[in-house]
Design a protein around this motif. Structure first.
Motif, short mmCIF file in Angstrom:
data_model
loop_
_atom_site.label_atom_id
_atom_site.label_comp_id
_atom_site.label_asym_id
_atom_site.label_seq_id
_atom_site.Cartn_x
_atom_site.Cartn_y
_atom_site.Cartn_z
N TYR A 163 -3.77 4.77 -8.88
CA TYR A 163 -3.04 6.04 -9.06
C TYR A 163 -2.95 6.79 -7.72
O TYR A 163 -1.88 7.28 -7.34
CB TYR A 163 -3.75 6.90 -10.10
N GLU A 182 -7.65 17.03 -1.52
CA GLU A 182 -8.65 16.98 -2.58
C GLU A 182 -9.54 15.74 -2.52
O GLU A 182 -10.68 15.77 -2.99
CB GLU A 182 -7.95 17.03 -3.94
N GLY A 225 4.82 9.45 -3.87
CA GLY A 225 4.81 10.84 -4.35
C GLY A 225 5.61 11.77 -3.45
O GLY A 225 6.10 11.39 -2.39
N THR A 226 5.74 13.00 -3.88
CA THR A 226 6.41 14.02 -3.08
C THR A 226 5.48 14.43 -1.92
O THR A 226 4.29 14.11 -1.91
CB THR A 226 6.73 15.26 -3.92
N THR A 227 6.03 15.15 -0.97
CA THR A 227 5.23 15.63 0.16
C THR A 227 4.07 16.48 -0.33
O THR A 227 2.94 16.37 0.16
CB THR A 227 6.11 16.45 1.12
N GLU A 228 4.34 17.32 -1.32
CA GLU A 228 3.28 18.19 -1.86
C GLU A 228 2.20 17.38 -2.56
O GLU A 228 1.00 17.68 -2.43
CB GLU A 228 3.89 19.20 -2.85
N GLU A 229 2.60 16.35 -3.30
CA GLU A 229 1.62 15.50 -4.01
C GLU A 229 0.75 14.73 -3.02
O GLU A 229 -0.47 14.60 -3.21
CB GLU A 229 2.36 14.53 -4.94
N LYS A 230 1.36 14.21 -1.95
CA LYS A 230 0.60 13.49 -0.94
C LYS A 230 -0.40 14.42 -0.25
O LYS A 230 -1.55 14.05 -0.02
CB LYS A 230 1.55 12.88 0.10
N GLU A 289 -2.59 10.75 5.75
CA GLU A 289 -2.00 9.96 4.66
C GLU A 289 -2.10 8.47 4.96
O GLU A 289 -2.48 7.67 4.09
CB GLU A 289 -0.54 10.35 4.48
N ALA A 304 -1.75 17.05 -1.47
CA ALA A 304 -2.82 17.37 -2.42
C ALA A 304 -3.86 16.26 -2.47
O ALA A 304 -5.06 16.52 -2.54
CB ALA A 304 -2.23 17.61 -3.81
N ILE A 305 -3.40 15.01 -2.42
CA ILE A 305 -4.33 13.87 -2.42
C ILE A 305 -5.22 13.93 -1.19
O ILE A 305 -6.45 13.77 -1.27
CB ILE A 305 -3.57 12.53 -2.45
N THR A 321 0.54 7.50 -5.53
CA THR A 321 0.95 8.85 -5.14
C THR A 321 1.19 8.93 -3.63
O THR A 321 2.16 9.54 -3.18
CB THR A 321 -0.13 9.87 -5.54
#
Length: 213
Positions: free
Chosen positions: A157, A176, A165-170, A111, A172-173, A161
């Motif tokens: 964007y 992906e 963003g949330t832990t899950e959103e981070k 991250e 995912a970034i 994030t």
């Protein structure tokens, strides 16, 4: 030796910074994670000091700031991440055994790396949008200007994030878009190197005075 002494005896601020995904150059300088730092302004050694935002302290202060913990929480995290054992009275072993980095820590490192690269890329996109903007209606658009128009909103964007963003959103970034971001970082490094080489060549060829000396 209590837990605080054991941590400071065995782990430097630089070791913690590198463990948590912050790149430190050979001169001990790094981009400060505590403010919007585009160029290295934080000196990291046994302690750390940022010449930009004035953040300063030892390795425990560093971890506390980075993860929003109190000093005890930061010391406990460091003992866990660096394998320093201690008993329930806070007494710690002065010789840590470094353990395998946890999946959570690997994610945090990824991250931070993505955030650093995207911040630098976003800064460049803003610069390109201004420097390469067409001056006349009929002028052909520069490729870097086109890239800035196409990529800046998307880049902002991703950054937003990663920062809020949330832990899950981070996660995912990172999952992906991680490889894409790494390629952007490699490209930026190449652009910076070429720019520096061109600037050095220009300085070498330019006269130093009106008499050419």
């Amino acid at each position: 030796m209590n837990i605080f002494e054991a941590v400071k005896e065995n782990v430097t601020a630089r070791q913690a910074a590198e463990m948590y995904g912050i790149r430190v150059n050979r001169n001990g300088m790094a981009c400060c994670p505590f403010h919007d730092d585009r160029y290295p302004s934080m000196k990291v050694d046994k302690r750390f000091h940022c010449f930009g935002c004035q953040a300063d302290g030892d390795v425990i202060d560093f971890a506390a700031r980075l993860y929003g913990l109190n000093n005890l929480g930061a010391a406990m995290k460091l003992t866990s991440d660096f394998g320093i054992s201690y008993d329930n009275k806070g007494r710690a072993s002065p010789r840590p055994v470094k353990k395998k980095i946890s999946e959570e820590l690997r994610l945090k490192q990824a991250e931070l790396q993505c955030c650093r690269i995207l911040s630098e890329y976003n800064h460049l996109l803003g610069k390109w949008k201004t420097e390469y903007a067409p001056e006349t209606l009929g002028e052909e658009w520069h490729p870097l200007f086109v890239e800035a128009l196409q990529k800046q909103t998307y880049t902002e964007y991703l950054l937003d994030t990663l920062l809020a963003g949330t832990t899950e959103e981070k996660a995912a970034i990172v999952k992906e878009h991680g490889k894409e971001v790494i390629r952007i970082g490699e490209r930026i490094s190449g652009l910076v190197a070429r720019h520096k080489a061109g600037r050095d060549e220009h300085s070498r060829l330019a006269p130093t005075g009106t008499d050419g000396r």
